[in-house]
Design an enzyme around this catalytic site. Sequence first.
Site, PDB file in Angstrom:
ATOM      1  N   GLU A   1       3.109  96.275  39.213  1.00 37.41           N
ATOM      2  CA  GLU A   1       3.473  97.194  40.303  1.00 37.41           C
ATOM      3  C   GLU A   1       4.252  96.451  41.389  1.00 37.41           C
ATOM      4  O   GLU A   1       5.255  96.955  41.908  1.00 37.41           O
ATOM      5  CB  GLU A   1       2.207  97.841  40.884  1.00 37.41           C
ATOM      6  CG  GLU A   1       1.545  98.772  39.879  1.00 37.41           C
ATOM      7  CD  GLU A   1       0.275  99.421  40.394  1.00 37.41           C
ATOM      8  OE1 GLU A   1      -0.594  98.696  40.937  1.00 37.41           O
ATOM      9  OE2 GLU A   1       0.134 100.647  40.245  1.00 37.41           O
TER      10      GLU A   1
ATOM     11  N   GLU B   1      -5.383  98.322  33.111  1.00 34.98           N
ATOM     12  CA  GLU B   1      -6.296  99.210  33.842  1.00 34.98           C
ATOM     13  C   GLU B   1      -7.185 100.020  32.904  1.00 34.98           C
ATOM     14  O   GLU B   1      -8.386 100.199  33.163  1.00 34.98           O
ATOM     15  CB  GLU B   1      -5.505 100.165  34.756  1.00 34.98           C
ATOM     16  CG  GLU B   1      -4.963  99.534  36.029  1.00 34.98           C
ATOM     17  CD  GLU B   1      -3.587  98.886  35.861  1.00 34.98           C
ATOM     18  OE1 GLU B   1      -3.199  98.557  34.715  1.00 34.98           O
ATOM     19  OE2 GLU B   1      -2.912  98.686  36.882  1.00 34.98           O
TER      20      GLU B   1
HETATM   21  C1  1HE Z   1      -8.852  86.906  38.944  1.00 30.65           C
HETATM   22  C2  1HE Z   1      -7.992  87.871  38.408  1.00 30.65           C
HETATM   23  C3  1HE Z   1      -7.998  89.144  39.008  1.00 30.65           C
HETATM   24  C4  1HE Z   1      -7.759  86.076  37.268  1.00 30.65           C
HETATM   25  N1  1HE Z   1      -8.820  89.360  40.047  1.00 30.65           N
HETATM   26  N2  1HE Z   1      -9.642  87.170  39.976  1.00 30.65           N
HETATM   27  N3  1HE Z   1      -5.792  92.629  36.216  1.00 30.65           N
HETATM   28  C5  1HE Z   1      -6.281  92.243  35.046  1.00 30.65           C
HETATM   29  O1  1HE Z   1      -7.026  92.919  34.368  1.00 30.65           O
HETATM   30  C6  1HE Z   1      -5.883  90.854  34.616  1.00 30.65           C
HETATM   31  C7  1HE Z   1      -7.062  89.939  34.776  1.00 30.65           C
HETATM   32  N4  1HE Z   1      -6.746  88.543  34.529  1.00 30.65           N
HETATM   33  C8  1HE Z   1      -6.490  88.051  33.295  1.00 30.65           C
HETATM   34  O2  1HE Z   1      -6.392  88.752  32.290  1.00 30.65           O
HETATM   35  C9  1HE Z   1      -6.326  86.569  33.199  1.00 30.65           C
HETATM   36  O3  1HE Z   1      -6.995  85.959  34.300  1.00 30.65           O
HETATM   37  C10 1HE Z   1      -4.852  86.082  33.207  1.00 30.65           C
HETATM   38  C11 1HE Z   1      -4.168  86.479  31.898  1.00 30.65           C
HETATM   39  C12 1HE Z   1      -4.064  86.611  34.385  1.00 30.65           C
HETATM   40  C13 1HE Z   1      -4.835  84.520  33.325  1.00 30.65           C
HETATM   41  O4  1HE Z   1      -5.667  83.985  32.325  1.00 30.65           O
HETATM   42  P1  1HE Z   1      -6.216  82.484  32.474  1.00 30.65           P
HETATM   43  O5  1HE Z   1      -6.978  82.170  31.227  1.00 30.65           O
HETATM   44  O6  1HE Z   1      -5.090  81.590  32.870  1.00 30.65           O
HETATM   45  O7  1HE Z   1      -7.190  82.505  33.760  1.00 30.65           O
HETATM   46  P2  1HE Z   1      -8.728  82.986  33.894  1.00 30.65           P
HETATM   47  O8  1HE Z   1      -9.617  81.882  33.389  1.00 30.65           O
HETATM   48  O9  1HE Z   1      -8.936  84.324  33.305  1.00 30.65           O
HETATM   49  O10 1HE Z   1      -8.886  83.136  35.457  1.00 30.65           O
HETATM   50  C14 1HE Z   1      -8.781  82.013  36.312  1.00 30.65           C
HETATM   51  C15 1HE Z   1      -9.374  82.409  37.641  1.00 30.65           C
HETATM   52  O11 1HE Z   1      -8.590  83.451  38.207  1.00 30.65           O
HETATM   53  C16 1HE Z   1     -10.776  82.970  37.528  1.00 30.65           C
HETATM   54  O12 1HE Z   1     -11.443  82.657  38.741  1.00 30.65           O
HETATM   55  P3  1HE Z   1     -12.585  81.506  38.820  1.00 30.65           P
HETATM   56  O13 1HE Z   1     -13.014  81.535  40.256  1.00 30.65           O
HETATM   57  O14 1HE Z   1     -13.624  81.919  37.853  1.00 30.65           O
HETATM   58  O15 1HE Z   1     -11.897  80.225  38.424  1.00 30.65           O
HETATM   59  C17 1HE Z   1     -10.562  84.446  37.477  1.00 30.65           C
HETATM   60  O16 1HE Z   1     -11.668  85.185  37.883  1.00 30.65           O
HETATM   61  C18 1HE Z   1      -9.422  84.587  38.456  1.00 30.65           C
HETATM   62  N5  1HE Z   1      -8.679  85.813  38.215  1.00 30.65           N
HETATM   63  N6  1HE Z   1      -7.330  87.329  37.364  1.00 30.65           N
HETATM   64  C19 1HE Z   1      -9.607  88.381  40.505  1.00 30.65           C
HETATM   65  N7  1HE Z   1      -7.205  90.128  38.598  1.00 30.65           N
HETATM   66  C20 1HE Z   1      -4.092  99.129  43.110  1.00 30.65           C
HETATM   67  S1  1HE Z   1      -4.761  99.280  41.585  1.00 30.65           S
HETATM   68  C21 1HE Z   1      -4.191  97.985  40.627  1.00 30.65           C
HETATM   69  C22 1HE Z   1      -5.010  97.901  39.370  1.00 30.65           C
HETATM   70  C23 1HE Z   1      -4.910  96.583  38.676  1.00 30.65           C
HETATM   71  O17 1HE Z   1      -4.193  95.704  39.027  1.00 30.65           O
HETATM   72  S2  1HE Z   1      -5.910  96.430  37.307  1.00 30.65           S
HETATM   73  C24 1HE Z   1      -5.386  94.977  36.519  1.00 30.65           C
HETATM   74  C25 1HE Z   1      -6.197  93.810  36.936  1.00 30.65           C
END
Ligand code: 1HE
Length: 269
Positions: free
Chosen positions: A122, A142
């Site tokens: 977005e 989502e």
């Molecule tokens: C996060 C987030 C997040 C990572 N919010 N903390 N978005 C998603 O569903 C995508 C979610 N994220 C992922 O699928 C993956 O993290 C990634 C593909 C982006 C990256 O993967 P990777 O293996 O490099 O990283 P990781 O081990 O998953 O995450 C590393 C850290 O980033 C970890 O935090 P830590 O404190 O445990 O080290 C994760 O929790 C953090 N992290 N993504 C919070 N999204 C207005 S409405 C909009 C609706 C949406 O956007 S829904 C889609 C959300």
Amino acid sequence: MNDVVNPATYENLAISERDNGLYVVTLNRPTKRNALDVATIEELIRFFSGARMAGVRAVVLTGEGDHFCAGLDLVEHWKADRSPDDFMHVCLRWHEAFNKMEYGGVPIIAALKGAVVGGGLELASAAHIRVIDPGTYFALPEGQRGIFTGGGATIRVSDMIGKYRMIDMILTGRVYQGQEAVDLGLAQYITEDSGSMAKAMELADQIAQNLPLTNFAICSAISHLNNMSGMDAAYAEAVVGGVVNTQPAARERLEAFANKTAARVRPNS
Ligand code: 1HE
């Protein structure tokens, strides 16, 4: 220095000035994959609300680390356990930020890499030009997370790739990348190596040489005109054309064309 472009006044964005009024705005929470929390959205609103008046001529938007942006900060959202009313207001702030980008009149070129997902897509879709590299991928997770969009995907992603492709992306979690993503309209440029930043900078440099009022019209009026009826859009286009096409700064360029010193438009070699 105008506070809007003062890097010291930002925590989640890194702001750096290059030549010619060109700024690089970097999402700067790499340990959280640049997930968009409330504070980051507020900083985006602040920067993009004031950018034009602060003399910013073009922006390259990118993310620190391997991923452009992981979308909504799901952990913040989960911990806050928000009411519908609260989250509606969160979404309205996202719209404020992304509308300031799309309609603000400052050209924004997104240099994308890694995940550009959910709210990250977005955000990217509020830029005017998107550049990807072979490692960039787009998705709307989502559907799998049990939530919905809230930052304009229903509008801008539908606009880029069509309503039914957008529906498929959010229903199934389908990922698009590479040349297919460009062919569908998710990005306008793809680089061969991990050079999306270099290409975005090259484009921004070129764009910053246009007259600021011309860029303002391109990066504001076109989006507004597209929201209007055909009749009203034609009228408003004439008004914008009246202002922009008679700007004193354009006379030199027009004169150069008339005197045959300006570059001609030629096919790519
Ligand atoms: C996060 C987030 C997040 C990572 N919010 N903390 N978005 C998603 O569903 C995508 C979610 N994220 C992922 O699928 C993956 O993290 C990634 C593909 C982006 C990256 O993967 P990777 O293996 O490099 O990283 P990781 O081990 O998953 O995450 C590393 C850290 O980033 C970890 O935090 P830590 O404190 O445990 O080290 C994760 O929790 C953090 N992290 N993504 C919070 N999204 C207005 S409405 C909009 C609706 C949406 O956007 S829904 C889609 C959300």
